[in-house]
Design a protein around this motif. Structure first.
Motif, PDB file in Angstrom:
ATOM      1  N   ASP A 165     -28.450   9.801  26.045  1.00 39.74           N
ATOM      2  CA  ASP A 165     -27.290   8.516  26.175  1.00 39.74           C
ATOM      3  C   ASP A 165     -26.839   8.300  27.833  1.00 39.74           C
ATOM      4  N   ASP A 166     -26.782   6.801  27.508  1.00 41.62           N
ATOM      5  CA  ASP A 166     -26.212   7.061  29.202  1.00 41.62           C
ATOM      6  C   ASP A 166     -24.672   6.512  28.394  1.00 41.62           C
ATOM      7  N   ILE A 167     -23.985   5.880  30.051  1.00 41.96           N
ATOM      8  CA  ILE A 167     -22.211   5.102  28.986  1.00 41.96           C
ATOM      9  C   ILE A 167     -22.899   4.474  28.450  1.00 41.96           C
ATOM     10  N   ARG A 168     -24.041   3.010  29.106  1.00 34.98           N
ATOM     11  CA  ARG A 168     -24.126   1.891  28.708  1.00 34.98           C
ATOM     12  C   ARG A 168     -24.580   2.340  26.908  1.00 34.98           C
ATOM     13  N   THR A 169     -25.620   3.009  26.706  1.00 30.81           N
ATOM     14  CA  THR A 169     -26.092   3.563  25.370  1.00 30.81           C
ATOM     15  C   THR A 169     -25.448   3.939  24.129  1.00 30.81           C
ATOM     16  N   ALA A 170     -23.974   5.005  25.007  1.00 30.13           N
ATOM     17  CA  ALA A 170     -22.973   5.273  24.051  1.00 30.13           C
ATOM     18  C   ALA A 170     -22.182   3.614  24.082  1.00 30.13           C
ATOM     19  N   GLN A 171     -22.069   2.842  24.849  1.00 27.24           N
ATOM     20  CA  GLN A 171     -21.218   1.687  23.861  1.00 27.24           C
ATOM     21  C   GLN A 171     -21.974   1.347  23.818  1.00 27.24           C
ATOM     22  N   TYR A 172     -23.083   1.386  22.884  1.00 26.05           N
ATOM     23  CA  TYR A 172     -24.040   0.426  21.602  1.00 26.05           C
ATOM     24  C   TYR A 172     -23.519   0.910  20.851  1.00 26.05           C
ATOM     25  N   LYS A 173     -23.616   3.034  20.407  1.00 23.59           N
ATOM     26  CA  LYS A 173     -23.456   3.315  19.396  1.00 23.59           C
ATOM     27  C   LYS A 173     -22.079   3.442  19.185  1.00 23.59           C
ATOM     28  N   ASN A 174     -20.839   2.532  19.968  1.00 21.20           N
ATOM     29  CA  ASN A 174     -19.574   2.642  20.224  1.00 21.20           C
ATOM     30  C   ASN A 174     -19.016   1.043  19.597  1.00 21.20           C
ATOM     31  N   MET A 175     -19.622   0.440  19.965  1.00 20.85           N
ATOM     32  CA  MET A 175     -19.284  -0.903  19.162  1.00 20.85           C
ATOM     33  C   MET A 175     -19.851  -1.078  18.042  1.00 20.85           C
ATOM     34  N   ILE A 176     -21.221  -0.365  17.513  1.00 19.80           N
ATOM     35  CA  ILE A 176     -21.212  -0.160  15.979  1.00 19.80           C
ATOM     36  C   ILE A 176     -20.283   0.097  15.101  1.00 19.80           C
ATOM     37  N   CYS A 177     -19.932   1.659  15.363  1.00 18.05           N
ATOM     38  CA  CYS A 177     -18.928   1.993  14.802  1.00 18.05           C
ATOM     39  C   CYS A 177     -17.815   1.531  14.568  1.00 18.05           C
ATOM     40  N   SER A 178     -17.231   0.849  15.768  1.00 10.74           N
ATOM     41  CA  SER A 178     -16.332  -0.140  16.168  1.00 10.74           C
ATOM     42  C   SER A 178     -16.243  -1.192  15.093  1.00 10.74           C
ATOM     43  N   LYS A 179     -17.475  -2.318  14.911  1.00 12.10           N
ATOM     44  CA  LYS A 179     -17.805  -3.053  13.702  1.00 12.10           C
ATOM     45  C   LYS A 179     -17.206  -2.341  12.541  1.00 12.10           C
ATOM     46  N   ASN A 180     -17.285  -1.782  12.327  1.00 10.40           N
ATOM     47  CA  ASN A 180     -17.580  -1.011  11.226  1.00 10.40           C
ATOM     48  C   ASN A 180     -15.814  -0.652  10.583  1.00 10.40           C
ATOM     49  N   LEU A 181     -15.223  -0.040  11.601  1.00  9.24           N
ATOM     50  CA  LEU A 181     -14.113   0.268  11.451  1.00  9.24           C
ATOM     51  C   LEU A 181     -12.769  -1.179  11.594  1.00  9.24           C
ATOM     52  N   VAL A 182     -13.484  -1.913  12.117  1.00  8.23           N
ATOM     53  CA  VAL A 182     -12.306  -3.307  12.482  1.00  8.23           C
ATOM     54  C   VAL A 182     -13.168  -3.892  10.464  1.00  8.23           C
ATOM     55  N   ARG A 183     -14.228  -4.167  10.382  1.00  7.03           N
ATOM     56  CA  ARG A 183     -14.337  -4.509   8.988  1.00  7.03           C
ATOM     57  C   ARG A 183     -13.493  -3.825   7.645  1.00  7.03           C
ATOM     58  N   LYS A 184     -13.242  -2.885   8.081  1.00  5.68           N
ATOM     59  CA  LYS A 184     -12.160  -1.676   7.133  1.00  5.68           C
ATOM     60  C   LYS A 184     -11.090  -1.936   7.190  1.00  5.68           C
ATOM     61  N   LEU A 185     -10.706  -2.297   8.316  1.00  2.20           N
ATOM     62  CA  LEU A 185      -9.492  -2.402   9.016  1.00  2.20           C
ATOM     63  C   LEU A 185      -8.974  -4.377   8.958  1.00  2.20           C
ATOM     64  N   LEU A 186     -10.446  -5.119   8.859  1.00  2.00           N
ATOM     65  CA  LEU A 186      -9.348  -6.563   8.073  1.00  2.00           C
ATOM     66  C   LEU A 186      -9.647  -7.157   6.425  1.00  2.00           C
ATOM     67  N   LEU A 187     -10.494  -5.790   6.277  1.00  2.00           N
ATOM     68  CA  LEU A 187     -10.326  -6.248   4.218  1.00  2.00           C
ATOM     69  C   LEU A 187      -9.091  -5.867   3.908  1.00  2.00           C
ATOM     70  N   ALA A 188      -8.673  -4.618   4.685  1.00  2.00           N
ATOM     71  CA  ALA A 188      -7.457  -4.194   4.020  1.00  2.00           C
ATOM     72  C   ALA A 188      -6.233  -4.630   4.864  1.00  2.00           C
ATOM     73  N   TYR A 189      -6.490  -5.646   5.895  1.00  2.00           N
ATOM     74  CA  TYR A 189      -4.801  -6.613   5.858  1.00  2.00           C
ATOM     75  C   TYR A 189      -5.236  -7.538   5.246  1.00  2.00           C
ATOM     76  N   GLN A 190      -6.114  -8.102   4.820  1.00  2.00           N
ATOM     77  CA  GLN A 190      -6.190  -9.159   3.950  1.00  2.00           C
ATOM     78  C   GLN A 190      -5.583  -9.232   2.415  1.00  2.00           C
ATOM     79  N   GLN A 191      -6.040  -7.801   2.191  1.00  3.06           N
ATOM     80  CA  GLN A 191      -5.892  -7.054   0.926  1.00  3.06           C
ATOM     81  C   GLN A 191      -4.369  -6.453   1.148  1.00  3.06           C
TER      82      GLN A 191
END
Length: 309
Positions: A165-191
């Protein structure tokens, strides 16, 4: 006016998360960003103007005249409107209490390290993790307060940092996990059921601020340390660098490199010396072996025998 979902951001990763939310979860009502003029006073690696989101999705975009959101225009905008939940992606400044208090359900952002908050608070955590040779990254989605990276944890996801990994590929992984977390947050917000955990048993530690000057390579270091630095500050960051002579044209920026060999006898060369060149790639002596510089930029031609310092 009431804005339900607001995204704070100034980078291409901010645009990425806005697109993800808009197309997969719910409408984004507002983007708060900074004007291009503000970036001239602030070092923003990977800056991306987000005004295009207005044309693409019809999202309201507010361009603040201060990265700290203290400008009169932004303060007036906040006072005249109502806000429910905020998500910060790529916003590298503290958000002041005067802004936090305007959001009914809070503002949430991301921070991570190899351990658990409040360990590893501070600046450039993903860069530091690669530079320090960490092999995992624990990404937290947490509720902001007036302090930096407080352990007000909504949820976490962990991913590996491999030697490839370099910083860019690490950012890719970070974005995938960020999207998973955002989905959880907005579902909890809607509920109407956002739960935040504040019972951390870890201790405070801090990553320091990094600047472009911190990318200077010292060839007296071990190969692994140099390799970690090169991949930790690669594009979209300013890159690692050294000098091969005097004058600005003698600055060499190392964009890609990897350990080459640790068994060949290179004792006849000085650390930092260019041993040979193959297909435009430089073999450079290090203290404990050698480094192959795969991609670089320099204002002058490099020759075997040149010393990178």
């Amino acid at each position: 006016m009431k804005y339900k979902v607001t995204v704070f951001g100034v980078k291409d990763t901010s645009e990425n998360i806005v697109t993800f939310i808009q197309e997969n979860i719910c409408p984004v009502d507002l983007i708060i960003t900074i004007s291009p003029e503000v970036t001239k006073k602030n070092q923003v690696s990977g800056y991306k103007g987000l005004s295009g989101m207005r044309e693409k999705y019809g999202i309201t975009v507010h361009q603040a005249d201060s990265y700290f959101l203290t400008d009169e225009k932004t303060q007036r905008f906040l006072e005249e409107n109502e806000f429910e939940i905020g998500i910060s992606m790529g916003w590298q400044r503290l958000i002041p209490p005067s802004v936090l208090d305007r959001f009914q359900y809070g503002i949430y952002g991301f921070h991570g390290n190899c351990g658990y908050l409040p360990f590893g608070r501070g600046r450039s955590p993903l860069n530091w993790s690669i530079i320090l040779g960490d092999t995992r990254f624990n990404l937290n989605l947490f509720r902001y307060d007036e302090k930096a990276d407080s352990p007000n944890i909504f949820a976490t996801e962990m991913f590996s940092l491999t030697p490839h990994d370099d910083i860019r590929t690490a950012q890719y992984k970070n974005m995938i996990c960020s999207k998973n977390l955002v989905r959880k947050l907005l579902l909890a917000y809607q509920q109407g059921n956002i739960t935040v955990r504040t019972d951390s048993r870890d201790f405070d530690s801090w990553y320091g601020k990094r600047t472009a000057a911190d990318g200077k390579v010292d060839f007296r270091c071990r190969t692994r340390e140099i390799y970690n630095l090169v991949r930790g500050v690669a594009a979209p960051f300013p890159g690692a660098y050294a000098w091969v002579g005097e004058g600005e044209e003698c600055r060499i920026t190392l964009w890609e490199a990897h350990p080459f060999d640790e068994m060949i006898d290179f004792s006849g060369y000085r650390p930092g010396e260019v041993i040979d060149i193959f297909d435009g790639r430089l073999v450079v002596r290090t203290v404990d072996g050698s480094l192959l510089i795969d991609r670089y930029e320099c204002g002058r031609e490099i020759h075997p025998g040149d010393i990178l310092r």
